[in-house]
Design a protein around this motif. Structure first.
Motif, PDB file in Angstrom:
ATOM      1  N   ALA A  43       0.890  -1.297  -0.026  1.00 52.55           N
ATOM      2  CA  ALA A  43      -0.002  -0.168   0.065  1.00 52.55           C
ATOM      3  C   ALA A  43       0.916   1.286  -0.009  1.00 52.55           C
ATOM      4  O   ALA A  43       0.467   2.168  -0.638  1.00 52.55           O
ATOM      5  N   THR A  44       1.937   1.205   0.678  1.00 55.66           N
ATOM      6  CA  THR A  44       2.861   2.384   0.788  1.00 55.66           C
ATOM      7  C   THR A  44       3.357   2.640  -0.606  1.00 55.66           C
ATOM      8  O   THR A  44       3.801   3.712  -1.088  1.00 55.66           O
ATOM      9  N   ILE A  45       3.859   1.572  -1.310  1.00 53.85           N
ATOM     10  CA  ILE A  45       4.533   1.696  -2.522  1.00 53.85           C
ATOM     11  C   ILE A  45       3.448   2.287  -3.618  1.00 53.85           C
ATOM     12  O   ILE A  45       3.815   3.247  -4.325  1.00 53.85           O
ATOM     13  N   ASP A  46       2.117   1.729  -3.547  1.00 53.74           N
ATOM     14  CA  ASP A  46       1.147   2.335  -4.317  1.00 53.74           C
ATOM     15  C   ASP A  46       1.019   3.779  -4.257  1.00 53.74           C
ATOM     16  O   ASP A  46       0.695   4.656  -4.934  1.00 53.74           O
ATOM     17  N   GLN A  47       1.005   4.193  -2.831  1.00 57.61           N
ATOM     18  CA  GLN A  47       0.656   5.443  -2.436  1.00 57.61           C
ATOM     19  C   GLN A  47       1.884   6.438  -3.025  1.00 57.61           C
ATOM     20  O   GLN A  47       1.588   7.610  -3.457  1.00 57.61           O
ATOM     21  N   ILE A  48       3.008   6.096  -2.812  1.00 48.39           N
ATOM     22  CA  ILE A  48       4.186   7.087  -3.383  1.00 48.39           C
ATOM     23  C   ILE A  48       4.207   6.984  -4.889  1.00 48.39           C
ATOM     24  O   ILE A  48       4.474   8.182  -5.532  1.00 48.39           O
ATOM     25  N   VAL A  49       3.752   6.095  -5.696  1.00 46.96           N
ATOM     26  CA  VAL A  49       3.614   6.083  -7.074  1.00 46.96           C
ATOM     27  C   VAL A  49       2.520   7.216  -7.401  1.00 46.96           C
ATOM     28  O   VAL A  49       2.757   7.848  -8.452  1.00 46.96           O
ATOM     29  N   ASN A  50       1.554   7.144  -6.366  1.00 46.89           N
ATOM     30  CA  ASN A  50       0.446   7.957  -6.997  1.00 46.89           C
ATOM     31  C   ASN A  50       0.434   9.543  -6.443  1.00 46.89           C
ATOM     32  O   ASN A  50      -0.016  10.326  -7.176  1.00 46.89           O
ATOM     33  N   THR A  51       0.954   9.606  -5.219  1.00 55.01           N
ATOM     34  CA  THR A  51       1.132  10.949  -4.715  1.00 55.01           C
ATOM     35  C   THR A  51       2.594  11.535  -4.890  1.00 55.01           C
ATOM     36  O   THR A  51       2.837  12.637  -4.613  1.00 55.01           O
TER      37      THR A  51
END
Length: 224
Positions: free
Chosen positions: A74-82
């Motif tokens: 979830a953290t990886i997905d978050q940094i890719v998006n934000t």
């Protein structure tokens, strides 16, 4: 490339890596093709001999402890998006089945046009017997302090000009490109100038002048 954390990851490694344990190392992650790079220390941390593995997102997640894997994904997905800075503390499992507790801290890095192209930072092994907690805390505080100039400058621009967070960042980025100076020292100069100027009746005019001439003082400071 404007590697905003260059030197900081090296400093962390020098401060924390002692003997054969090698408890700290750097990483880079490129958003466009989801390409990872690990330093020799991070490869060893995962149980690999340097140069024997090409990290991928799938491999990164495969080494996370099963109880922590969802959080890290979830953290990886978050940094890719934000595309924001991040930090996380979780467990990894190396190739020998040994569980290590790590702190991972990452910040954005930019291309020559000032666009965010990825995240980079460092792993610190904080398993019992590894890095001293006080040293880890001090280094995390140092990274946070080095980011503070950009965040402070953005906040000041938002207040003075009534613009959004993203617009403030775009303004700083444009000034950086126009003056051919790296973003961080320019932002730190803007923040310092605005703090010194204070809020007077002629504040807007004063801020306008400081903003458009900050690169001159930042360049002088960098050369001294």
């Amino acid at each position: 490339m404007q590697w905003e954390l260059d030197g900081q990851t090296a400093n962390v490694e020098q401060a924390l890596a002692g003997g054969a344990a090698q408890p700290a190392g750097w990483f880079r992650f490129y958003f466009t093709d989801e390409r990872w790079e690990w330093s020799e220390q991070v490869q060893r941390m995962h149980g690999y001999e340097p140069g024997s593995v090409t990290p991928t997102t799938e491999l990164v997640l495969a080494h996370k402890h099963p109880d922590d894997r969802g959080h890290v994904a979830a953290t990886i997905d978050q940094i890719v998006n934000t595309r924001q800075a991040f930090s996380t503390r979780h467990r990894i499992v190396d190739t020998g089945g040994n569980v290590r507790e790590v702190v991972v801290v990452g910040d954005r890095f930019f291309d020559d046009d000032g666009d965010v192209v990825g995240t980079h930072g460092f792993y610190i092994d904080v398993s019992p017997g590894q890095a001293d907690e006080d040293i880890v805390s001090a280094k995390l505080a140092e990274i946070s302090e080095n980011r503070a100039g950009i965040e402070q400058a953005k906040g000041m621009l938002m207040l003075v000009y009534g613009i959004s967070d993203s617009a403030a960042f775009e303004l700083l980025k444009w000034l950086s490109q126009e003056a051919n100076i790296k973003l961080r020292p320019l932002a730190e100069q803007v923040a310092e100038d605005f703090r010194s100027a204070g809020l007077r009746h002629d504040a807007q005019t004063k801020f306008d002048h400081l903003l458009l001439t900050a690169h001159q003082r930042a360049t002088q400071a960098d050369a001294s």
